[in-house]
Scaffold this active site. Structure first.
Site, mmCIF file in Angstrom:
data_model
loop_
_atom_site.group_PDB
_atom_site.id
_atom_site.type_symbol
_atom_site.label_atom_id
_atom_site.label_comp_id
_atom_site.label_asym_id
_atom_site.label_seq_id
_atom_site.Cartn_x
_atom_site.Cartn_y
_atom_site.Cartn_z
ATOM 1 N N PHE A 2 1.147 35.076 2.774
ATOM 2 C CA PHE A 2 2.147 34.256 2.111
ATOM 3 C C PHE A 2 3.566 34.186 2.118
ATOM 4 C CE2 PHE A 2 -0.837 35.277 -0.649
ATOM 5 C CZ PHE A 2 -1.371 33.383 -1.294
ATOM 6 N N SER A 3 4.111 33.196 3.184
ATOM 7 C CA SER A 3 5.795 33.057 3.960
ATOM 8 C C SER A 3 6.545 32.370 3.290
ATOM 9 C CB SER A 3 5.406 33.335 5.453
ATOM 10 O OG SER A 3 6.686 33.217 5.637
ATOM 11 N N ASP A 4 7.704 32.544 3.334
ATOM 12 C CA ASP A 4 8.538 31.981 2.571
ATOM 13 C C ASP A 4 9.243 31.352 3.715
ATOM 14 O OD1 ASP A 4 10.219 34.171 3.391
ATOM 15 O OD2 ASP A 4 11.423 34.386 2.218
ATOM 16 N N LYS A 5 8.977 31.722 4.806
ATOM 17 C CA LYS A 5 10.169 30.264 5.893
ATOM 18 C C LYS A 5 9.054 31.511 6.859
ATOM 19 C CE LYS A 5 13.001 34.703 6.517
ATOM 20 N NZ LYS A 5 14.755 35.238 6.320
ATOM 21 N N THR A 48 9.558 34.979 9.454
ATOM 22 C CA THR A 48 8.366 35.983 9.014
ATOM 23 C C THR A 48 7.542 36.444 10.161
ATOM 24 O OG1 THR A 48 9.179 36.132 6.477
ATOM 25 C CG2 THR A 48 6.794 37.460 6.892
#
Length: 620
Positions: free
Chosen positions: A478-481, A484
């Site tokens: 799970f990556s916010d951007k 990462t």
């Protein structure tokens, strides 16, 4: 850096080059429209204070006509924060350079020591046992060990019955104790680091754990900030400082911080005032405060005025600030939830299987106890002579009685005897083997040469021995951007100039386009694969397309917030490496690309930048 005690170094000139009148200067008249647009854009921004002081108006009027000073842009949180007032009951009052007054009762402020360890000598045994008995198998083996203390059920000696469980608990306790000892050692080293603190008008070394709120602290380049402090002055005449927040948010790019001009004008040993700031909170991207210097107008402070503990000062000779949050009140410690008790997926699965086997064991033993009760009831009149159920002892002339507690007690003993007989359904040897295997895995991981960091000369560190089997078993990310996943490493691939696509860089060679500055060869750190046609167009091309291409790469080299830093070249001692650091990896990739195509940014100060354009240095 060796400095006289109590004396600050003068602002350093550029370590790269000095501008001379012989340099060719690009005319700014061609870009007048963009300059006016920037000025108009800044003029529409909100002023930093709703009611400017008379001194600020006098300063503005005394400036040279035709020269405008661009105001510092503030973040959204700072603009919102400056529009509301802090109530006294919701604020902390910090007296600059007066720590005793700041920490005087009724104020209860912590010192600057930090504690990240989980246990102490008094709490280690009870807390560690409490955590270990979260594993269902340990509870099960504890029940088995307790049954061995019942005389009617005694199979082994009590010591032999408790020994396997004690071995499992002991191995885990030693492992947890070693991990926590390393945390204590790390905390001790952190708390005993020294910083330069202003004492009686002279900067003296002081251990981090002895610092207090209100102390004035000086930090030099590449040092770690010991506490959260409001920036008062820097080596730059305009009050700019650059910090790296990789220890806070994982971002390796530089962030800019600004000291207020009101605090820059006064020497730190003569500076006195009151800072009214918000109480400690976990928000590392927001800060609300005001500073009142000698009863004058309160100046608002925001996120751009505070430097947080754990950050590193970069590209700035020195910076001075006043401590506002120390120790457990710092934002990095408030966001630290402590050492968690981690469990692997294998442990979770084994807990579920242990519970299922325990339920099966209870059902099986209940069946045995029920059948035992039925049998004892059917043969009640024969219990006096039946072996193992005799009520009377005929081994001597005088008839004695065995310890007979009744049918109900016999059923209970049958249930507990069944638990002991069927205990192999949950083997304790499996858990002992798992602990030994985990310790062996950790040893081999630490000794693995493939995971040795040649750059830092450091080996792999296994900080949690009970989750090493989860390594490499990642199912979801799970990556916010995108940064990462890409490690914030951007590459310049192609460009489009005047409607023409220049993307034939697959066959081109990687080039760093070294430039000669004051007899020293500067080579950009990151090479870029160039398009041969685009490189030839920039160097020898004529016409509109060549002009557009040069304007494009000149804009890439100038319109950014990148700070060039000169480092030693390990491969060639006579040359230097030019590293670009900034807030955005996109800007870094574009500036490296501009350097590869002959537009090298070699110097940036608060007042100007210098770009080497195809061998000609230009100042803007």
């Amino acid at each position: 850096m060796d400095l006289p005690v109590g004396r600050l170094p003068d602002p350093l000139p550029s370590p790269i080059i000095k501008h001379s009148p012989s340099m060719s200067i690009q005319s700014r008249s061609l870009r007048s429209s963009s300059v006016h647009f920037a000025v108009d854009f800044r003029s529409r921004s909100k002023p930093e204070s709703a009611s400017p002081s008379i001194e600020s108006f006098r300063t503005a009027r005394s400036r040279t006509p035709g020269v405008s000073r661009s105001s510092t842009r503030r973040s959204g949180s700072e603009r919102v924060g400056s529009q509301r007032d802090l109530r006294d009951e919701d604020a902390r009052f910090v007296y600059i350079n007066d720590a005793p007054r700041t920490n005087a009762p009724p104020a209860v402020l912590p010192d600057n020591s930090v504690h990240t360890a989980k246990y102490s000598i008094a709490t280690f045994l009870p807390r560690n046992l409490y955590e270990q008995f979260h594993r269902v198998a340990n509870v099960y083996f504890l029940i088995l060990a307790a049954l061995n203390f019942v005389p009617q059920l005694l199979v082994f000696s009590p010591v032999a019955g408790i020994l396997p469980l004690a071995f499992v608990l002991g191995v885990t306790a030693v492992k947890d104790g070693y991990e926590d000892w390393r945390r204590h050692r790390s905390d001790k080293n952190e708390n005993n680091r020294t910083a330069s603190v202003l004492v009686d008008g002279v900067f003296q070394p002081k251990r981090w754990k002895e610092m207090q709120v209100g102390d004035v602290v000086r930090v030099v380049a590449n040092e770690t900030l010991p506490c959260d402090m409001v920036l008062l002055s820097t080596s730059d005449p305009t009050g700019v400082a650059y910090v790296q927040t990789i220890n806070l948010d994982g971002e390796s790019n530089l962030k800019t911080r600004y000291a207020k001009q009101e605090t820059m004008l006064t020497p730190p040993e003569a500076l006195a005032g009151l800072i009214k700031c918000e109480k400690p909170n976990r928000n590392i991207y927001g800060f609300l405060a005001t500073v009142d210097l000698d009863g004058r107008r309160a100046v608002s402070l925001g996120t751009s005025s505070i430097m947080l503990r754990g950050c590193e000062l970069k590209n700035t000779a020195w910076a001075i600030g006043v401590a506002v949050y120390t120790g457990s009140d710092t934002k990095v410690m408030l966001n630290n939830s402590g050492a968690p008790s981690k469990r692997s997926r294998l442990d979770t699965q084994m807990n579920r299987e242990t519970i299922a086997l325990a339920v099966t064991l209870v059902l099986l033993c209940s069946t045995v106890a029920l059948l035992t009760g039925i049998w004892v009831g059917d043969h009640n009149d024969q219990l006096g002579v039946i072996p193992f159920f005799r009520k009377y002892d005929y081994s001597s002339l005088e008839v004695g009685k065995y310890n007979w507690f009744g049918t109900g007690a016999q059923v209970l003993f049958a249930f507990m005897s069944g638990v002991i007989q069927f205990q192999v359904m949950i083997p304790i040897g499996l858990f002992i083997s798992m602990e030994i295997v985990r310790a062996g895995q950790a040893y081999f991981m630490v000794q693995d040469d493939h995971m040795f960091d040649d750059k830092n000369k450091a080996r792999f560190q296994c900080r949690a021995l009970n989750i090493n089997e989860d390594l490499g078993q990642i199912k979801f990310v799970f990556s916010d951007k995108t940064g990462t996943l890409t490690e914030n490493k951007m590459e310049f691939r192609c460009a489009s100039v005047h409607g023409r696509d220049f993307s034939e860089n697959d066959g081109g060679e990687e080039d760093r386009n070294a430039v000669l500055v004051d007899g020293v060869s500067l080579r950009p750190k990151t090479p870029v694969r160039r398009d041969p046609k685009l490189a030839a167009l920039l160097k020898d091309g004529t016409g509109a397309m060549a002009g557009r291409a040069r304007d494009l790469f000149l804009a890439l080299a100038t319109c950014n917030t990148i700070v060039p830093i000169v480092e030693e070249d390990a491969a060639d001692p006579a040359a230097k490496v030019l590293e670009y650091q900034g807030e955005s990896p996109d800007e870094q990739a574009l500036v490296y690309a501009a350097a590869a195509y002959g537009h090298t940014l070699v110097e940036r100060t608060s007042g100007h930048i210098i770009v080497d354009v195809l061998g000609t240095r230009q100042r803007y």
